[in-house]
Design an enzyme around this catalytic site. Sequence first.
Site, short mmCIF file in Angstrom:
data_model
loop_
_atom_site.label_atom_id
_atom_site.label_comp_id
_atom_site.label_asym_id
_atom_site.label_seq_id
_atom_site.Cartn_x
_atom_site.Cartn_y
_atom_site.Cartn_z
N HIS A 250 10.39 -4.84 -6.08
CA HIS A 250 11.17 -5.76 -5.28
C HIS A 250 12.66 -5.59 -5.26
O HIS A 250 13.25 -5.43 -6.47
CB HIS A 250 10.86 -7.10 -5.92
CG HIS A 250 11.52 -8.41 -5.29
ND1 HIS A 250 11.09 -8.91 -4.14
CD2 HIS A 250 13.05 -9.01 -5.33
CE1 HIS A 250 12.17 -9.85 -3.60
NE2 HIS A 250 13.19 -9.75 -4.35
N ASP B 194 1.63 -4.52 -6.91
CA ASP B 194 2.79 -3.45 -6.57
C ASP B 194 3.25 -3.63 -4.91
O ASP B 194 2.92 -3.16 -4.12
CB ASP B 194 2.44 -2.17 -6.64
CG ASP B 194 3.49 -0.98 -6.50
OD1 ASP B 194 4.54 -1.48 -6.52
OD2 ASP B 194 3.19 -0.01 -5.96
#
Length: 715
Positions: free
Chosen positions: A526, A574
């Site tokens: 992120h 992920d």
Amino acid sequence: MPPSRSLRLPTALLAGALLLGGLASVPAAADVPAATAATTAVRVNQVGYLPDGPKRATVVTTATQALSWQLRNASGTLVASGSTVPRGADTPSGQSVQVADFSSYRSTGPGYVLSVDGNSSAPFDIRADLYDTLRSDSMAFFHHQRSGIAIDASLVGPAYARPAGHLGVAPNQGDTSVPCQATVCDYTQDVRGGWYDAGDHGKYVVNGGISTWLVVSSFERAKRAGRDAALGDSTLRVPERGNGTPDVLDEARWELDFLMRMQVPEGRPYAGMAFHKVHDAAWTGMPLRPDQDAQPRELHRPSTAATLNLAAAAAQCARVFRPYDSAYADRCLSAARRAWTAAQANPALYASASDSTGGGAYEDTRVTDEFYWAAAELYATTGESAYRDAVTSSSWHTSADAFSPYGFGWADTAALGRLVLATVPNGLPASDLVRIRSSVTTAADGYLSRMAAQGYAVPVPADGYFWGSNGEVANDAIVMAVAGELTGDGRYRAGALETMDYLLGRNALGMSYVTGHGERSSQNQHHRFWAHQLDASLPHPPAGSLAGGPDSALQDPVAQEKLTGCAPAACYVDDIGSYSTNEVAINWNAPLAWLAAYAAERTSTGGEPPTAACAVTYTVNNVWNTGFTATVTVKNTGPTAVDGWQLAWAYPGGQRVTSAWNATVTQNGTTVSARDADWNRAIAPGATANFGVQGTHTGANPSPTAFTLNGSACA
Ligand code: 9MR
């Protein structure tokens, strides 16, 4: 109970991200590289193993009897074999596992494969320079995160180059002249520079302080071991290469400068305190390059926790930077002293948990541990009695809970105070030092026994997989590494190295959480700029970035959608939208960089780097009916320089030291502790330092016979 930082659900953070469309363009499940896809059942450190380190793999299997394992080299030749040890159900991973141990195989080479029961591991290397690349990649993360400076293609390559962010250039609205939030202050402050905290563009003093401290600590530890050259000048891809200062310190200085800019100026309310944070007035969407952020920036009310983070990091700066830039060291020390005084005057100014619009809260309503950490740093740097008294009168000084089973972290900093006092020479009585050092080894023993009881050898408890658990794992490894330094016991080094196995692929998901390191590593962490998953013209995270890791509390919508029912150690995805499991952050990469630098150091024997070896002569020069004088000579008989020393002994005949020269001598009961006088802190291999004492005796005046130098027994 896990610490508060694990449990608080950041409602406003969740709401902000959703409202602002940060997650709107996240691809459907089918497009996302799924962390939960089938993986080979033989989980290894996908980067590899050190020739002299532990080499273990975890095998997921329903078999209950031991299985045979085979190790083959790159050409397929069988080089070692053995039997696994069944471990049964592993609670954190929810898997049934066995462990293969091939530590006794020490030959080097690329492309080894471990096979068990017809399944093969990812290929891995065995080599002494295994961690050299990770050492520089994990430290380079901080350069990538720099605010207020263009990230230059000549240093990072074209994919990662970008204009400077938050330098007052439109559309940015900061950070050269940032106003406070309403009612907080009526002036603006230049708070340019520093590191962006994570995937957002906030800059938080609380988290900045501990992260800087860890980066500088990695250098200070390497220097103690006489192995700091690898972190020295021109070892990193930073713009300051070649300036004569170690690059790791150059990198830390970028953040230290920012931390000091966050200090309230003289003449203003709360002068000397640190503003808690600076960030956008509202959450921004994703993706967004820092220079394109158009949100107004705001300073948030000073807090005691932020002020003490500044005090601790700046006091450490004063000590570690002194040999390279004494003017900067002075500046740091003065900022640290001001911060300490201001925190004492405002001991309960807490940041609010609900202040998470546009940035994280980093709230903390228990700051006694920050006081302890800052006092320890100021005392280790100055030796002044006021700071010593703050250390010894803190409840954390004797508390058995300074090292929590959940590790240290941005909200739990007492352990940092212990690590400073255990490793940096200081004038505390020898009995205190013995207790503090043994608290480090006791904590490390706890991590080792937990690792031994778990199928994946993770130092965190089953209920300890909270937001940033990978940072917690790396922090625990630091405690083990320091225990190894203090004792020379190779079990601790092995424990620290084995946690690296967990981060790099020997885990419930069989994936490396560090980008670009390992066959199957995180790719979509992120981040607003490294947002390839959202915009193919943007890069993936650069190599060496650590994902936050499994968080069993499922604190973002993507985690909630994709991970419901996960076993704690498998609560990771992920996906760029999963900020609670897959963000990057400075306080997670800092311990990774610390650990990578430690693991990259070569050892000749497979044990610890040599600790200081010493020989001491104690010569009584004069003795009269009630008094005596003596000269103490300490020789460095080891192969590495001693930089800062503390010699301890016990008097066998009731002697009391009344004065001393060339050292600062304190006595507690029979135990005497002599600390260098600074100008004689360095003892080269083969060289000596000496000092004198005058004291009283009660008749006989027997000489002491046993001495310890920096905690290690002398000949
Ligand atoms: O690491 C922080 C974690 O301990 C907290 O539980 C969480 C929610 O408050 O926030 C984490 O820190 C984030 C910060 O608030 C904003 N920048 C990104 C950080 C990493 O996710």
